[in-house]
Design a protein around this motif. Structure first.
Motif, PDB file in Angstrom:
ATOM      1  N   VAL A 199       7.427   5.301   6.122  1.00 38.34           N
ATOM      2  CA  VAL A 199       7.053   4.509   7.294  1.00 38.34           C
ATOM      3  C   VAL A 199       6.820   5.422   8.495  1.00 38.34           C
ATOM      4  CG1 VAL A 199       7.829   2.742   8.913  1.00 38.34           C
ATOM      5  CG2 VAL A 199       8.215   2.445   6.470  1.00 38.34           C
ATOM      6  N   PHE A 200       7.684   6.415   8.673  1.00 37.08           N
ATOM      7  CA  PHE A 200       7.582   7.302   9.832  1.00 37.08           C
ATOM      8  C   PHE A 200       6.280   8.110   9.798  1.00 37.08           C
ATOM      9  CE2 PHE A 200       8.372  11.444  11.866  1.00 37.08           C
ATOM     10  CZ  PHE A 200       8.688  11.015  13.149  1.00 37.08           C
ATOM     11  N   VAL A 201       5.975   8.714   8.651  1.00 37.44           N
ATOM     12  CA  VAL A 201       4.749   9.523   8.534  1.00 37.44           C
ATOM     13  C   VAL A 201       3.513   8.653   8.735  1.00 37.44           C
ATOM     14  CG1 VAL A 201       3.344  10.893   6.934  1.00 37.44           C
ATOM     15  CG2 VAL A 201       5.810  11.276   7.074  1.00 37.44           C
ATOM     16  N   THR A 202       3.509   7.458   8.155  1.00 34.98           N
ATOM     17  CA  THR A 202       2.367   6.555   8.323  1.00 34.98           C
ATOM     18  C   THR A 202       2.209   6.126   9.775  1.00 34.98           C
ATOM     19  OG1 THR A 202       2.729   5.723   6.081  1.00 34.98           O
ATOM     20  CG2 THR A 202       1.320   4.410   7.522  1.00 34.98           C
ATOM     21  N   VAL A 220       3.240   7.759  12.486  1.00 34.44           N
ATOM     22  CA  VAL A 220       2.775   8.908  13.270  1.00 34.44           C
ATOM     23  C   VAL A 220       1.282   9.134  13.049  1.00 34.44           C
ATOM     24  CG1 VAL A 220       2.947  11.418  13.499  1.00 34.44           C
ATOM     25  CG2 VAL A 220       5.014  10.036  13.387  1.00 34.44           C
ATOM     26  N   PHE A 221       0.845   9.030  11.800  1.00 28.66           N
ATOM     27  CA  PHE A 221      -0.575   9.231  11.489  1.00 28.66           C
ATOM     28  C   PHE A 221      -1.446   8.185  12.181  1.00 28.66           C
ATOM     29  CE2 PHE A 221      -4.219   8.286   8.663  1.00 28.66           C
ATOM     30  CZ  PHE A 221      -4.880   9.502   8.780  1.00 28.66           C
ATOM     31  N   LEU A 222      -1.054   6.920  12.084  1.00 28.33           N
ATOM     32  CA  LEU A 222      -1.820   5.854  12.738  1.00 28.33           C
ATOM     33  C   LEU A 222      -1.777   5.995  14.259  1.00 28.33           C
ATOM     34  CD1 LEU A 222      -0.883   2.750  10.545  1.00 28.33           C
ATOM     35  CD2 LEU A 222      -2.995   4.086  10.507  1.00 28.33           C
ATOM     36  N   GLY A 223      -0.600   6.403  14.790  1.00 31.47           N
ATOM     37  CA  GLY A 223      -0.500   6.633  16.234  1.00 31.47           C
ATOM     38  C   GLY A 223      -1.423   7.751  16.688  1.00 31.47           C
ATOM     39  N   PHE A 224      -1.548   8.797  15.875  1.00 24.99           N
ATOM     40  CA  PHE A 224      -2.456   9.905  16.201  1.00 24.99           C
ATOM     41  C   PHE A 224      -3.907   9.427  16.225  1.00 24.99           C
ATOM     42  CE2 PHE A 224      -5.046  13.569  14.765  1.00 24.99           C
ATOM     43  CZ  PHE A 224      -4.841  14.399  15.865  1.00 24.99           C
ATOM     44  N   LEU A 225      -4.270   8.584  15.253  1.00 26.24           N
ATOM     45  CA  LEU A 225      -5.631   8.038  15.239  1.00 26.24           C
ATOM     46  C   LEU A 225      -5.894   7.171  16.469  1.00 26.24           C
ATOM     47  CD1 LEU A 225      -6.170   7.033  11.487  1.00 26.24           C
ATOM     48  CD2 LEU A 225      -7.024   9.049  12.690  1.00 26.24           C
ATOM     49  N   LEU A 264      16.032   7.165   2.700  1.00 31.91           N
ATOM     50  CA  LEU A 264      15.289   8.274   3.306  1.00 31.91           C
ATOM     51  C   LEU A 264      13.822   8.234   2.904  1.00 31.91           C
ATOM     52  CD1 LEU A 264      15.387  10.821   5.028  1.00 31.91           C
ATOM     53  CD2 LEU A 264      15.986  12.117   2.954  1.00 31.91           C
ATOM     54  N   ALA A 265      13.540   7.869   1.649  1.00 32.27           N
ATOM     55  CA  ALA A 265      12.149   7.770   1.201  1.00 32.27           C
ATOM     56  C   ALA A 265      11.409   6.663   1.948  1.00 32.27           C
ATOM     57  CB  ALA A 265      12.111   7.510  -0.302  1.00 32.27           C
ATOM     58  N   SER A 266      12.069   5.525   2.125  1.00 29.39           N
ATOM     59  CA  SER A 266      11.439   4.421   2.861  1.00 29.39           C
ATOM     60  C   SER A 266      11.187   4.811   4.309  1.00 29.39           C
ATOM     61  CB  SER A 266      12.328   3.176   2.798  1.00 29.39           C
ATOM     62  OG  SER A 266      12.571   2.787   1.471  1.00 29.39           O
ATOM     63  N   MET A 323       0.829  -1.215   0.000  1.00 32.76           N
ATOM     64  CA  MET A 323       0.000   0.000   0.000  1.00 32.76           C
ATOM     65  C   MET A 323       0.862   1.264   0.000  1.00 32.76           C
ATOM     66  SD  MET A 323      -2.992  -1.214  -0.201  1.00 32.76           S
ATOM     67  CE  MET A 323      -3.909   0.309   0.017  1.00 32.76           C
ATOM     68  N   LEU A 324       2.011   1.224   0.669  1.00 40.43           N
ATOM     69  CA  LEU A 324       2.845   2.419   0.796  1.00 40.43           C
ATOM     70  C   LEU A 324       3.871   2.552  -0.318  1.00 40.43           C
ATOM     71  CD1 LEU A 324       3.552   2.354   4.649  1.00 40.43           C
ATOM     72  CD2 LEU A 324       1.902   3.762   3.418  1.00 40.43           C
ATOM     73  N   PHE A 325       4.001   1.546  -1.152  1.00 36.82           N
ATOM     74  CA  PHE A 325       5.003   1.574  -2.212  1.00 36.82           C
ATOM     75  C   PHE A 325       4.864   2.788  -3.141  1.00 36.82           C
ATOM     76  CE2 PHE A 325       6.138   0.280  -6.589  1.00 36.82           C
ATOM     77  CZ  PHE A 325       7.504   0.235  -6.421  1.00 36.82           C
ATOM     78  N   PRO A 326       3.650   3.152  -3.608  1.00 37.71           N
ATOM     79  CA  PRO A 326       3.548   4.332  -4.489  1.00 37.71           C
ATOM     80  C   PRO A 326       4.032   5.623  -3.831  1.00 37.71           C
ATOM     81  CG  PRO A 326       1.528   3.028  -4.592  1.00 37.71           C
ATOM     82  CD  PRO A 326       2.342   2.489  -3.457  1.00 37.71           C
ATOM     83  N   PHE A 327       3.762   5.785  -2.524  1.00 36.04           N
ATOM     84  CA  PHE A 327       4.235   6.991  -1.833  1.00 36.04           C
ATOM     85  C   PHE A 327       5.760   7.019  -1.759  1.00 36.04           C
ATOM     86  CE2 PHE A 327       0.018   5.959  -0.134  1.00 36.04           C
ATOM     87  CZ  PHE A 327      -0.661   7.141  -0.427  1.00 36.04           C
ATOM     88  N   CYS A 328       6.355   5.860  -1.528  1.00 35.72           N
ATOM     89  CA  CYS A 328       7.807   5.770  -1.468  1.00 35.72           C
ATOM     90  C   CYS A 328       8.417   6.129  -2.826  1.00 35.72           C
ATOM     91  CB  CYS A 328       8.215   4.360  -1.038  1.00 35.72           C
ATOM     92  SG  CYS A 328       9.977   4.156  -0.734  1.00 35.72           S
ATOM     93  N   VAL A 329       7.839   5.621  -3.903  1.00 34.12           N
ATOM     94  CA  VAL A 329       8.331   5.933  -5.246  1.00 34.12           C
ATOM     95  C   VAL A 329       8.183   7.417  -5.546  1.00 34.12           C
ATOM     96  CG1 VAL A 329       7.935   5.504  -7.709  1.00 34.12           C
ATOM     97  CG2 VAL A 329       7.908   3.597  -6.099  1.00 34.12           C
TER      98      VAL A 329
END
Length: 199
Positions: A34-37, A39-44, A28-30, A11-17
């Motif tokens: 992962v870090f942004v995702t 943090v977002f899930l942790g916030f939820l 750094l892209a990987s 699911m996250l592969f397109p964002f990494c590309v």
């Protein structure tokens, strides 16, 4: 954890590309994806637990509200189906008692599996990072294992697998959204507090 990591990595592969096209290095892209995702899930999760704590604090009020709803259902069933109120009340009370017993069992089960859950919550982002970072290595691995198959066929198979996983996850997400929306509306209209959390 590995299965969840594979699904998240797909699911996250397109964002990494996309980040790599913007000039990010592969590592750094990987890591950023992962870090942004995470943090977002942790916030939820934080918002959800915040609402749950408020929900638990108002549990007595909700219990009174539930009692009034049970009485309304009892009166409706007695009038509509010509049942004795005592029979209806006993059946409803049995269901509520069973629900309370099950809730205690569920809570103890969650507490027992909490260490494993915390370990998995740490492992899944780690696995996702390495799957994204070493994706070319895994692709070469498939080329070497299935050396008798044309590379275009392997690429097509992996692309179809990617589409199937994305379609499955999107279907499950859509299912959750629809059921949660209907539950939330129903709870809101019958006057239950915290309809979004319960929904």
């Amino acid at each position: 954890p590995m299965l969840f990591a594979i699904i998240f990595a797909v699911m996250l592969f397109p964002f990494c590309v996309r980040l790599e096209k913007w000039g990010f290095g592969k590592g750094l892209a990987s890591f950023t994806t992962v870090f942004v995702t995470t943090v977002f899930l942790g916030f939820l999760v934080y918002l959800l637990f915040n609402q749950i704590s408020s929900f638990i604090a108002h549990a007595p009020q909700l219990s009174d509200k539930l009692d009034s709803i049970v009485k309304s259902i009892r009166d409706f069933a007695a009038e509509r189906f010509h049942l004795k109120k005592t029979v209806v009340a006993d059946n409803i009370q049995q269901q509520l008692s069973g629900l309370q017993n099950n809730s205690g069992a569920i809570l103890s089960n969650v507490i027992a599996h909490l260490p494993v859950l915390l370990i998995n919550l740490f492992l899944v982002p780690l696995y996702v990072f390495f799957l994204l970072y070493y994706r070319h290595f895994f692709l070469e691995f498939f080329y070497k294992v299935f050396y008798r198959v044309e590379r275009t066929d392997i690429d097509e198979t992996l692309e179809n697998l990617n589409l199937v996983i994305k379609g499955y996850v999107f279907g499950q997400f859509l299912d959750i959204i629809i059921i949660g929306f209907v539950n939330t509306l129903t709870l809101y209209f019958i006057g239950i507090s915290y309809p979004i959390v319960l929904g």
